[in-house]
Design an enzyme around this catalytic site. Structure first.
Site, PDB file in Angstrom:
ATOM      1  N   CYS A 114     -21.583 -73.835  -6.804  1.00  0.00           N
ATOM      2  CA  CYS A 114     -22.372 -72.744  -7.365  1.00  0.00           C
ATOM      3  C   CYS A 114     -21.707 -72.082  -8.576  1.00  0.00           C
ATOM      4  CB  CYS A 114     -22.661 -71.699  -6.290  1.00  0.00           C
ATOM      5  SG  CYS A 114     -23.582 -72.348  -4.881  1.00  0.00           S
ATOM      6  N   HIS A 251     -24.925 -65.266 -10.002  1.00  0.00           N
ATOM      7  CA  HIS A 251     -25.393 -66.411  -9.225  1.00  0.00           C
ATOM      8  C   HIS A 251     -26.400 -65.902  -8.207  1.00  0.00           C
ATOM      9  CE1 HIS A 251     -25.699 -69.792  -6.664  1.00  0.00           C
ATOM     10  NE2 HIS A 251     -24.887 -69.331  -5.716  1.00  0.00           N
ATOM     11  N   ASN A 281     -31.486 -70.226  -3.819  1.00  0.00           N
ATOM     12  CA  ASN A 281     -30.163 -70.558  -4.358  1.00  0.00           C
ATOM     13  C   ASN A 281     -30.224 -71.948  -4.973  1.00  0.00           C
ATOM     14  OD1 ASN A 281     -27.498 -71.228  -4.828  1.00  0.00           O
ATOM     15  ND2 ASN A 281     -26.741 -70.452  -2.871  1.00  0.00           N
TER      16      ASN A 281
END
Length: 324
Positions: A114, A251, A281
């Site tokens: 990520c 993020h 996500n």
């Protein structure tokens, strides 16, 4: 005169299939309310059968190039941040290069889960500042739907597929924080936390792609502290403070992490780009996706100061300060 890596263009791509929370109610002991309350996610996109990470990446790349008013052969290098490549090798970046019809330059992938786009931005900045490239196309692209355990309600409802891209171009500044472009970055990792977020497969271990495994509560506790700390460090390196921030572009993992980090930094949620409700996500794609949406919605404008920060498996985390 100081060389800066300046944003020239931005774009994104999302697969056509939209998956609302209600779809998971058919096969899991979960609900739309449970997912929204714990993550802030309302829907996400899943890639179609046969649609690969490089397909998503090239569509985002084309959008960014169009936004920049450039052609593929105007680009010197392509960096793709991904943990879900089409193949073990070659890199997704070389596949994007071929699909764009780009006949010059070079491409490579960065894998920091990520945090991958933050790592890719930092590498692109280094290439430009050192004179090894004039224009770099940076892409975050993921098909995390391919590594989900569909029986694990704690993880499979959180992730989505997508891609975002930026074009960075060499520019000049006065060497102050008023310059446009990347002003500072901060990268970190700590392999002791591997068990908090990993995939239980790989080429040299199982010979399979494996499935994503996560210790959500433990990761949450690490995330807020590490994200606020790396943002502070990057701001200090740039000679800036919280008061100088126009936008945090985090993020997009979980709304509670986003809220917690903003509170710790003392920044109003009015100054945070939030897309997690629509995309879930998307790992390395989430920050460029959010940047592109922020521009499309008229929020992010030239001259704005952005702080982008992310944390992912490794654990790996970091932040970039840039003036749009």
């Amino acid at each position: 005169m100081t060389i800066r890596a300046v944003v020239k263009g931005v774009g994104h791509y999302l697969p056509e299939r939209v998956v609302p929370n209600s779809e998971f109610e058919k096969s899991l002991d979960t609900s739309d309310e449970w997912i929204r309350t714990r993550s802030g996610i309302e829907r996400r996109h899943f890639a179609a059968e046969g649609e690969t990470t490089s397909d998503l990446a090239v569509n985002a790349a084309r959008a960014a190039l169009k936004n920049a008013g450039l052609q593929p052969d105007d680009i010197d290098a392509i960096i793709v941040a991904t943990s879900t490549p089409d193949l073990t090798f070659p890199s997704v970046a070389t596949m994007v290069q071929e699909k764009l019809g780009m006949t010059r330059g070079y491409g490579f992938d960065v894998q920091a889960v990520c945090a991958g786009f933050i790592y890719a931005l930092t590498n692109a900045n280094a290439l430009i500042v050192s004179g090894q490239a004039n224009r770099v196309l940076i892409i975050g692209a993921e098909t995390f739907s391919r590594i989900m355990d569909w029986t694990d309600r704690a993880t499979c409802v959180l992730f989505g597929d997508g891609a975002g891209a930026l074009v960075l171009e060499a520019g000049t500044g006065d060497g102050t924080s008023d310059d446009r472009g990347i002003l500072s970055s901060d990268l970190n990792s700590d392999g002791r936390y591997r068990e908090m977020l990993y995939v239980d497969g790989g080429v040299s271990s199982t010979g399979t792609a494996g499935k994503l495994r996560m210790q959500g509560n433990a990761l949450f506790r690490q995330a807020v502290e590490k994200l606020s700390s790396t943002a502070d460090t990057a701001l200090t390196k740039a000679g800036l403070s919280h008061d100088d921030i126009d936008w945090i572009v985090p993020h997009q993992a979980n709304i509670r992490i986003i809220l917690g980090t903003a509170k710790k930094l003392g920044v109003s949620m009015d100054n945070v780009i939030v897309t997690v409700q629509d995309h879930g996500n998307t790992s390395a794609a989430s920050i460029p996706l959010a940047m592109s949406v922020g521009v499309d919605e008229g929020k992010i404008k030239q001259g704005d100061l952005l702080v982008a920060e992310a944390i992912g498996g490794g654990l790996a985390w970091g932040a970039v300060v840039l003036r749009w």
